[in-house]
Design an enzyme around this catalytic site. Sequence first.
Site, PDB file in Angstrom:
ATOM      1  N   CYS A 310       1.114  -1.517   0.296  1.00 60.16           N
ATOM      2  CA  CYS A 310       0.186   0.103  -0.237  1.00 60.16           C
ATOM      3  C   CYS A 310       0.944   1.036  -0.041  1.00 60.16           C
ATOM      4  O   CYS A 310       2.015   1.093   0.663  1.00 60.16           O
ATOM      5  CB  CYS A 310      -0.755  -0.105   0.988  1.00 60.16           C
ATOM      6  N   CYS A 315       1.024   3.933   5.867  1.00 59.05           N
ATOM      7  CA  CYS A 315       1.696   2.552   5.147  1.00 59.05           C
ATOM      8  C   CYS A 315       3.145   3.029   4.948  1.00 59.05           C
ATOM      9  O   CYS A 315       4.383   2.466   5.264  1.00 59.05           O
ATOM     10  CB  CYS A 315       0.953   1.653   4.318  1.00 59.05           C
ATOM     11  N   HIS A 340      -5.460   4.743   5.310  1.00 57.26           N
ATOM     12  CA  HIS A 340      -5.625   3.642   4.882  1.00 57.26           C
ATOM     13  C   HIS A 340      -6.852   2.725   4.177  1.00 57.26           C
ATOM     14  O   HIS A 340      -6.474   1.889   2.998  1.00 57.26           O
ATOM     15  CB  HIS A 340      -4.565   2.725   5.833  1.00 57.26           C
TER      16      HIS A 340
END
Lengths: 420, 434
Positions: A310, A315, A340
Amino acid sequence: MSTSKALSFKIQSECSTSRARVGRMKLPHYTVNTPVFMPVGTQGTMKGILPDQLENLNCEIILGNTYHLGNRPGVDVLKKAGGLHRFMNWNRALLTDSGGFQMVSLLKLAEITEEGVKFRSPYDNSEIMLTPEKSIEIQNYIGADIIMQLDDVVQTTFQDYDRIKEATERTSRWLDRCLKAHKRPEEQNIFPIVQGLLNPELRKQSALEHMTKDVNGFAIGGLSGGEAKDDFWPMVSLGTEILDKKKPRYLMGVGLAIDLVICVALGVDMFDCVFPTRTARFGCALVNKGQLNLKQKQYETDLNPIDKDCECATCKNYTRAYLHCIVSVETVACHLISVHNIAFQMRLMRTMRENITNGTFPKFVKDFVNEVYADKNYPSWIINSLQSVGINIIETYFLILYNNTITSYLIQIKKICILC
Amino acid sequence: MHFIVKQTGVGGERIGHLTDFVKIPGTILETPTAALFTQGGSVVHLTADVLSWVFCSPQLLWVPLSNSIQLEIGVKVQNDGVAKFAGLSGHATCVTLNNLSEVTPSGHFEPNKVPLWTKNGKKMISANRYMDVMEIFKPDIILAIADGRTSLAEGNKRVSKAVDRTKQMLKECLDRYKASKDLQSSMLVGVIVGVANSRKFDESIQNILNHVNTLGGVALEGITDGTEESMDVEIDKLKEVFEKIGSNLPKDLVYIIEGCWNPAVILSAIEYGWDIFDGSYPVKLTNAGVALKLNFDVTKENDTMYLLDMIDERYKEDFKPILEGCECLACKKHTRAYIRHLLNTREMLASVLLSIHNLHHFDQFFRHARQHIASKTFATFKQHITKQCEMLKTFAPDRYKGLNGALEKPTLQKNKKIRVSDNVNSNIDCNSCT
């Protein structure tokens, strides 16, 4: 074609196997790439995330809830602010719902009559009537690119045929009133909502009726309300089969990754759901296989990001171990996981668009299903729904093992065939 | 890590440089400054990417152990210090025991241990245990463990024990500090406590003086126990305290003051040579739904309040930014009406936007203070700001008695605790996805 220019939809490529397609939906505030997931910003904000962050996440269209916005900040403020876009400083596309769903889901005292939905205000206890005209009036002030008709909402698992029939037909009558009341057809698009719950006959009737209207797109409503998945997908399929292929089709309230993949294959172009941001607030981060509950002790010393593939700000910068420490304690944890989770939804949709464009969508679907169900224990609805659009995820040999499911599948196919 | 006094002003105020940070070589942090207050290692309400939109240069993070001890295991495994673990590598850190601006229950003490008030309750902690954590957290500045949570009204017995306990614990900290390889690049700061009792206060200062060759700075506690009443100290009384410390300790130490003080008190402290503040003030404002709006222009008379209670009905249709001309993202892109709406609906973005503005504006406040020190006009600036703080007292005494008054308002009290567990989970989120 519709006479209004507030939306133009161009299909750019289609999957040669399934009904999946990639399109560009030009709206007054932004051109949206479909299939698209629309995160829900209920009260004019995306749960702690700045509009600038949403742009960085490549969100192209987000949702607002008419019921909530009509109460707070209220129509007067929105009017003076020049609409919700300016009030919250969001320069891309917006969609608002009609407010009808909240009336029924939130307010026990709601009473639905031909005129509209009557309910008691939770703020001052006064009696309020939300009519189709009123809903459109508020949505005209909010100023979203796409607005929804007021529909007669019945709980998805409701069984009484007469009530479902009444609701379906009333939804069509209310559509006419909504279209008539619409004051800004050059800047906003009303989407009708196909109703009929789990009854194929009523759904077909509703879809065909709405097809005769001068509109730029359609919504499939009344699903994702706790019904069995085996009952859910045939209704989606029925909708995308009947509704005009040249116009965008929006499936309301669906946002689980596997559901998105299946419904894109069935030909849906737009989705919305509170799930990614809501689950984030409970400390759950989305990954292909489902979700990680970051509260669990196993993440205490896990120095990996949520998902190594990601590209989101969370991340790139934070470990599972750190998120584990602050989850459900600090607001920052909510923001990080929400970022996220939205990135996850956006990436999934982008990957699907790329695979459809490249002609590799059926393979993508198979790989995705295999990743989610690594034990090959596929639920029947996944096998059947994909089979219905020509994607076989299991070999013929295994199909025999799924004898029972096939029988029910054939019955469903028959039902649809008879109807069509 | 080193501190150098670069320039002195007309009074005791001075401009200093914090330099030689191991992890961020070449960085210079100018003082007087406020640290960024953190909770669980994060700047309150702000993710690292949003923080980078507020500050593009390295900042000093204020890390109270009481709200970050839960990071210990993870920081230890990663073995690269607390800032890196919290996603904020590139910033400097200053670790202290408790958040001094927080009210904690009183409780019993043990010899050579002090209570650490965490979200999971009280943990008794010794100097040795504290230094264990420091070796893991690897902060740039370590405030020695101290028993500093006593107000000026505290009784003699309690104050006396606080000073004795702090003295003993400082000794242990120093022993560990000198013996530790890992901590050689950190600066150890001694803590003055027990201000309430003049004799013990002297003893506490003397105790710093005894170790002045090893200590890089001095921090002041022992004035407040975190309660609103204890924060309501006359500036003159504080000046006496500053005077006494300043005349007894060398000037080349870095001077750190803890607590949630308003701008007038901060400027008085700066005037007596204090360099670093803990940054809890803008956080408390944010959590109370209040925006900071000081007028920095000494040539302009100020006729409005320097604190805006953003949930107030009057901002409902106010489409101006919090502060016209403010360069922060919240002011450039959002209106008072929007922030008011977010507060009114208890949306988390309210705290994000208020944090962005308040942190930016508070930073600007220190920037202006430094400019005035450099151009020898600090007294004018101080007078200009102090007037604004006093105006609030005159006009709305029960509403804003400094910041502390604002927090006493019941409605604000409610907003004060924007904790994920209360706010988020109970929120009914409505949508077609059920």
